[in-house]
Design an enzyme around this catalytic site. Sequence first.
Site, PDB file in Angstrom:
ATOM      1  CG  HIS A 103      -2.266  -0.634   0.873  1.00 54.29           C
ATOM      2  ND1 HIS A 103      -3.155  -0.057  -0.022  1.00 54.29           N
ATOM      3  CD2 HIS A 103      -2.840  -1.780   1.275  1.00 54.29           C
ATOM      4  CE1 HIS A 103      -4.223  -0.833  -0.135  1.00 54.29           C
ATOM      5  NE2 HIS A 103      -4.060  -1.889   0.630  1.00 54.29           N
ATOM      6  CG  ASP A 149      -2.690   1.415   3.928  1.00 54.23           C
ATOM      7  OD1 ASP A 149      -2.598   2.471   3.276  1.00 54.23           O
ATOM      8  OD2 ASP A 149      -1.785   1.029   4.688  1.00 54.23           O
ATOM      9  CE1 TYR A 181      -8.004   6.304 -14.322  1.00 55.55           C
ATOM     10  CE2 TYR A 181      -6.539   6.999 -12.561  1.00 55.55           C
ATOM     11  CZ  TYR A 181      -7.247   6.004 -13.208  1.00 55.55           C
ATOM     12  OH  TYR A 181      -7.213   4.724 -12.728  1.00 55.55           O
ATOM     13  CD  GLU A 191      -0.509   3.246  12.163  1.00 58.13           C
ATOM     14  OE1 GLU A 191      -0.223   3.219  13.378  1.00 58.13           O
ATOM     15  OE2 GLU A 191      -0.662   2.214  11.479  1.00 58.13           O
TER      16      GLU A 191
END
Length: 420
Positions: free
Chosen positions: A119, A124, A322, A398
């Site tokens: 990831h 994630d 895109y 995190e």
Amino acid sequence: MNAPDAIFTRDTLIADHVERLDAAVIAWRRDIHANPELGNREFRTGKLVADHLRKIGIDEIHEQVAYTGVVGVLKGGKPGPCVALRADMDALPVIEETDVAFKSLAKSEWNGVPCGVMHACGHDTHVAILMGVAEILAGMRDQIAGSVKFIFQPAEEMPPIGEQGGAKLMIEEGCLENPKVDAIFGLHITSKLHTGEIGYRPGPFMASADQFRIFIRGNQTHGAQPWSGVDPIVVGAQVVLGLQTIVARKMNLTQEPSVVTVGSFQAGNRSNIIPDEAKMEGTVRAFNESHRDDIHAFIEKITTMIAESGGAKAHVHIERGYPVTINDEALTAWAVPVMKRAIGDRHVNLSVKTCGAEDFSFFQQKVPGLFFNIGCTPSDKDCKYAPSNHSPRFYVDESGLKVGVKALTTLALDWLDSNS
Ligand SMILES: [Zn+2]
Ligand SMILES: [Zn+2]
């Protein structure tokens, strides 16, 4: 209770929920990080998401949308419109080089080539954040004026060659209908910002990305007697330079920047043989859809005419990727004070444009949308030197995940209130 009091009370409630769920969000993120899956192969991740949505009582859950995607609909206790929140789920063919305890050891195959899986773009964290948002909102159902659609999307980093996928396919399969989505929010984690920070930009935020392939057909001859043939290498070299004049001489740089890059040029196999053919590949980035079309037309014209002047034939193939990620101006103007209230004034700042591309842009072509960044570089580190997204050393602090949970939860509730 008057309206400002009610908002204050609700903000406090959201803040409490975010704190309470923080450990769970981090645990989900670590689990997904340790078990990454490539585009259109997010089977485990999709099941994890669907099981979670079932557990927290989301009213409708659609699985296997665009292969492995999941769409959940939460119906609020009051009538109102529908707001969508999107998280992408796929990982990249990268061998992880961080030393976190939940480091990925996964292996797979990408377009037939064996690879590691990581990831490395932080999707994630997007999944874990949206799972947290869904849980908080499911517990606040009575306060929701309308419905919230949770879109867990596969294959943002492109599906494998020969497969469809991503946002475009989810839209084709009806993810913006029933109920019809009226606005959409999405976020991306980035090492270019510090933990706790949000970056946004109204209007064009991320570039479109298109690929081109060019074949120059010459006429093979001995390298010692070029006059007997047509040299596709010399013609191709002129084409490379000709393409560089598009941005330098043709595009109005006072409007938007753009990029034309030839990244691959192949021809011949010996010093004294002029080959029949030269091939090149490149990428085009733009921040305006009409510039994008203009650049495509210039590539075609310049290539064909240079080839013709050299007696060669050219074939140009442009594959549209895109679109430009364009944040709705009105929606962004509305959202900035809401995000500032949720995260703190000085933590929400205007970002520069980025030449990377995002398939969130397909959603924005259908409904007003806002795509913003949240930071993941620890505050004592210099973002300039932090390994970028897609690096095998990409690292997420995190403690920044709660910023995403809080921002999306507050945006969804406030937007439904303001538009019901
Ligand atoms: Zn990426
Ligand atoms: Zn990404």
